[in-house]
Design a protein around this motif. Structure first.
Motif, mmCIF file in Angstrom:
data_model
loop_
_atom_site.group_PDB
_atom_site.id
_atom_site.type_symbol
_atom_site.label_atom_id
_atom_site.label_comp_id
_atom_site.label_asym_id
_atom_site.label_seq_id
_atom_site.Cartn_x
_atom_site.Cartn_y
_atom_site.Cartn_z
ATOM 1 N N GLU A 275 0.825 -1.200 0.000
ATOM 2 C CA GLU A 275 0.000 0.000 0.000
ATOM 3 C C GLU A 275 0.870 1.264 0.000
ATOM 4 O O GLU A 275 0.568 2.238 -0.702
ATOM 5 C CB GLU A 275 -0.927 0.002 1.223
ATOM 6 C CG GLU A 275 -1.899 -1.180 1.282
ATOM 7 C CD GLU A 275 -2.857 -1.200 0.100
ATOM 8 O OE1 GLU A 275 -3.282 -0.129 -0.345
ATOM 9 O OE2 GLU A 275 -3.167 -2.310 -0.383
ATOM 10 N N THR A 276 1.950 1.232 0.769
ATOM 11 C CA THR A 276 2.866 2.372 0.797
ATOM 12 C C THR A 276 3.497 2.591 -0.574
ATOM 13 O O THR A 276 3.598 3.728 -1.061
ATOM 14 C CB THR A 276 3.968 2.158 1.848
ATOM 15 O OG1 THR A 276 3.365 1.854 3.108
ATOM 16 C CG2 THR A 276 4.840 3.390 1.992
ATOM 17 N N SER A 277 3.931 1.505 -1.216
ATOM 18 C CA SER A 277 4.543 1.609 -2.543
ATOM 19 C C SER A 277 3.563 2.192 -3.548
ATOM 20 O O SER A 277 3.927 3.042 -4.373
ATOM 21 C CB SER A 277 5.017 0.231 -3.016
ATOM 22 O OG SER A 277 6.072 -0.243 -2.210
ATOM 23 N N GLY A 278 2.318 1.744 -3.489
ATOM 24 C CA GLY A 278 1.314 2.267 -4.403
ATOM 25 C C GLY A 278 1.112 3.757 -4.228
ATOM 26 O O GLY A 278 1.013 4.507 -5.210
ATOM 27 N N ALA A 279 1.050 4.197 -2.984
ATOM 28 C CA ALA A 279 0.849 5.621 -2.717
ATOM 29 C C ALA A 279 2.048 6.444 -3.183
ATOM 30 O O ALA A 279 1.891 7.513 -3.784
ATOM 31 C CB ALA A 279 0.619 5.835 -1.224
ATOM 32 N N VAL A 280 3.253 5.942 -2.937
ATOM 33 C CA VAL A 280 4.464 6.667 -3.319
ATOM 34 C C VAL A 280 4.580 6.780 -4.833
ATOM 35 O O VAL A 280 4.809 7.867 -5.386
ATOM 36 C CB VAL A 280 5.711 5.983 -2.731
ATOM 37 C CG1 VAL A 280 6.983 6.508 -3.390
ATOM 38 C CG2 VAL A 280 5.774 6.196 -1.226
ATOM 39 N N VAL A 281 4.419 5.676 -5.527
ATOM 40 C CA VAL A 281 4.568 5.681 -6.979
ATOM 41 C C VAL A 281 3.492 6.545 -7.635
ATOM 42 O O VAL A 281 3.753 7.259 -8.607
ATOM 43 C CB VAL A 281 4.542 4.239 -7.522
ATOM 44 C CG1 VAL A 281 4.454 4.227 -9.036
ATOM 45 C CG2 VAL A 281 5.783 3.485 -7.076
ATOM 46 N N SER A 282 2.291 6.501 -7.091
ATOM 47 C CA SER A 282 1.212 7.343 -7.629
ATOM 48 C C SER A 282 1.551 8.822 -7.457
ATOM 49 O O SER A 282 1.346 9.638 -8.362
ATOM 50 C CB SER A 282 -0.111 7.028 -6.937
ATOM 51 O OG SER A 282 -0.511 5.695 -7.201
ATOM 52 N N ALA A 283 2.091 9.178 -6.297
ATOM 53 C CA ALA A 283 2.443 10.574 -6.039
ATOM 54 C C ALA A 283 3.563 11.053 -6.954
ATOM 55 O O ALA A 283 3.611 12.230 -7.337
ATOM 56 C CB ALA A 283 2.860 10.747 -4.578
ATOM 57 N N LEU A 284 4.464 10.147 -7.319
ATOM 58 C CA LEU A 284 5.573 10.519 -8.191
ATOM 59 C C LEU A 284 5.139 10.698 -9.638
ATOM 60 O O LEU A 284 5.879 11.263 -10.443
ATOM 61 C CB LEU A 284 6.683 9.463 -8.104
ATOM 62 C CG LEU A 284 7.395 9.340 -6.750
ATOM 63 C CD1 LEU A 284 8.430 8.224 -6.797
ATOM 64 C CD2 LEU A 284 8.044 10.658 -6.359
ATOM 65 N N GLY A 285 3.953 10.205 -9.969
ATOM 66 C CA GLY A 285 3.443 10.373 -11.318
ATOM 67 C C GLY A 285 4.186 9.570 -12.365
ATOM 68 O O GLY A 285 4.171 9.920 -13.557
ATOM 69 N N LEU A 286 4.826 8.473 -11.951
ATOM 70 C CA LEU A 286 5.549 7.636 -12.907
ATOM 71 C C LEU A 286 4.557 6.859 -13.767
ATOM 72 O O LEU A 286 3.477 6.479 -13.306
ATOM 73 C CB LEU A 286 6.473 6.669 -12.169
ATOM 74 C CG LEU A 286 7.466 7.303 -11.184
ATOM 75 C CD1 LEU A 286 8.295 6.228 -10.505
ATOM 76 C CD2 LEU A 286 8.353 8.307 -11.883
#
Length: 423
Positions: free
Chosen positions: A363-374
């Motif tokens: 869940e943390t990875s999903g939130a981080v990657v989404s925020a980075l806009g990759l």
């Protein structure tokens, strides 16, 4: 693109992308790209396997089905002849969860029955025998996932668990059939489909079992399972002469580093304890986050102040403490607050020049990657079983997204070293 994967979280997507990229026993893998969300443009021309990363594991079943069907449509438009629905090797899902609904919806859309369902990943200690899922030498219900804060797994009989989520009968191909090889496995799947069973649990206790299952499924339109289910799939395409099995080399990335850990698994907690013995570590207090006394700026300040010292920031905690926070504030409130803390901090750090990032927890990875806009990540070498190096071509950012239960005790230091350029 030949093989298309629909993954229900970001770390799981990296896991199966790694499996497809490395192949089996040095037999060659596929040029694999991980897509972050459903793409709006076509896949790169050299992409042989594409993994669409969704964040659908813990959302309502109807939403997960809609997202998965949209991903299926995009993958079919890229020319995929085989679809894999990837879920966790510990079958993380409640009785009202969406593994069954998504699996059935994809099977119905493709017009198939007798679809294998195998979460086994022996390399990480996950095996299935007589329809029961084991973690190491313990039944699933006796492992740490029995107290998972979002998807507690209290029943090791995954055939029974999947039946609770499904509208059609669920079958079983036992190990006594699997060990006989590809042809008997395929016969059993065909028989199950003819008997009206849409999804079929398939036993597997070794990598050799998974390769045999892969061979049996060479021409199936749909397969479901953990990352191990893809172990034999590259070999099918190489044997058919469709791909060469050769991949490019990874040269590494230099630059500032950070580790963010939101997983509460026993494995991640042990990795944190080892790392904090000789590295810079900051523990996030949940009460302070909820009260807005700890902000993304605090996380950024700590990481920048400890550049070069492999700084780790974590919110991971014991199951008892997690349950107490959830009772105090609500499960959704705690999860959202922590995910946003890490996501916003990661965005500030990357915008400021961070080039190596390790994240623990799906869940943390999903939130981080989404925020980075990759949008997409190229798959590099394996760090530990199930965790590859990920490279964003556009920003020269190198990442490792680790499922909570994966990785050796020294994973964090090892991952940063794997992401770094070599002379």
């Amino acid at each position: 693109m030949h093989i298309g994967v629909i993954a229900d979280d970001f770390t799981g997507a990296s896991d199966i992308a790694n499996t497809l990229a490395k192949g089996w026993a040095d037999g060659g893998g596929l040029r694999t790209t991980q897509f972050l969300g459903i793409p709006v443009t076509a896949a790169p021309a050299d992409c042989e396997a594409g993994v669409v990363s969704l964040k659908s594991r813990s959302i309502p079943a109807a939403e997960a089905v809609a997202q998965s069907l949209a991903a299926l449509e995009w993958l079919q438009a890229q020319g995929c002849r085989q679809i894999v629905f990837k879920y966790c090797s510990t079958f993380d899902s409640t009785p009202q969860g969406n593994i069954g609904p998504v699996g059935e919806a994809l099977a119905q859309a493709l017009g198939v029955r007798g679809v294998p369902a195998c979460p086994a990943f022996p390399g990480a200690g996950r095996t299935v025998f007589q329809g029961h899922l084991f973690v190491g030498d313990r039944l699933l219900s006796e492992s740490s996932v029995a107290t998972h804060p979002l998807n507690p797994m209290t029943d090791p009989d995954i055939r029974r668990w999947l039946t609770r989520q499904s509208t059609e009968p669920v079958g079983l191909v036992p190990h006594q059939t699997v060990r006989q090889g590809a042809a008997p496995i395929r016969t059993a799947l065909d028989r199950a489909g003819a008997g009206g069973e849409r999804l079929v649990i398939v036993d597997a206790i070794s990598d050799e079992d998974l390769v045999a299952i892969g061979e049996a499924c060479a021409d199936l339109k749909l397969i479901t399972g953990g990352s191990g289910i893809a172990l034999g799939l590259p070999r099918n395409l190489i044997a058919q002469g469709v791909v060469t099995g050769r991949r490019g080399a990874f040269t590494g990335v230099q630059g500032p580093e950070a580790i963010l850990a939101g997983s509460c698994s026993r494995t991640t907690l042990a990795q944190i304890e080892l790392h904090r013995s000789d590295h810079a570590v900051l523990e996030v207090d949940v009460d302070a986050v909820i009260r807005n006394e700890v902000t993304p700026s605090d996380v950024v300040e700590f990481i920048r102040a400890n550049e070069g010292l492999q700084p780790l920031v974590f919110s991971s905690n014991t199951p008892a403490n997690v349950a107490a926070y959830q009772a105090r504030y609500g499960t959704g409130t705690v999860a959202h607050a922590l995910e946003q803390l890490f996501a916003q901090a990661a965005r500030i750090l990357v915008d400021g020049g961070l080039r190596r990032l390790v994240v623990a927890g799906g869940e943390t990875s999903g939130a981080v990657v989404s925020a980075l806009g990759l949008q997409s990540l190229e798959i590099g070498p394996e760090i530990d079983p199930g965790v590859p190096v990920l490279i964003d071509r556009g920003t020269s950012l190198a990442l490792a997204l680790k499922s909570g239960n994966f990785g050796a005790p020294d994973f964090f230091a090892k991952a940063l070293a794997a992401l770094e350029a070599r002379p």
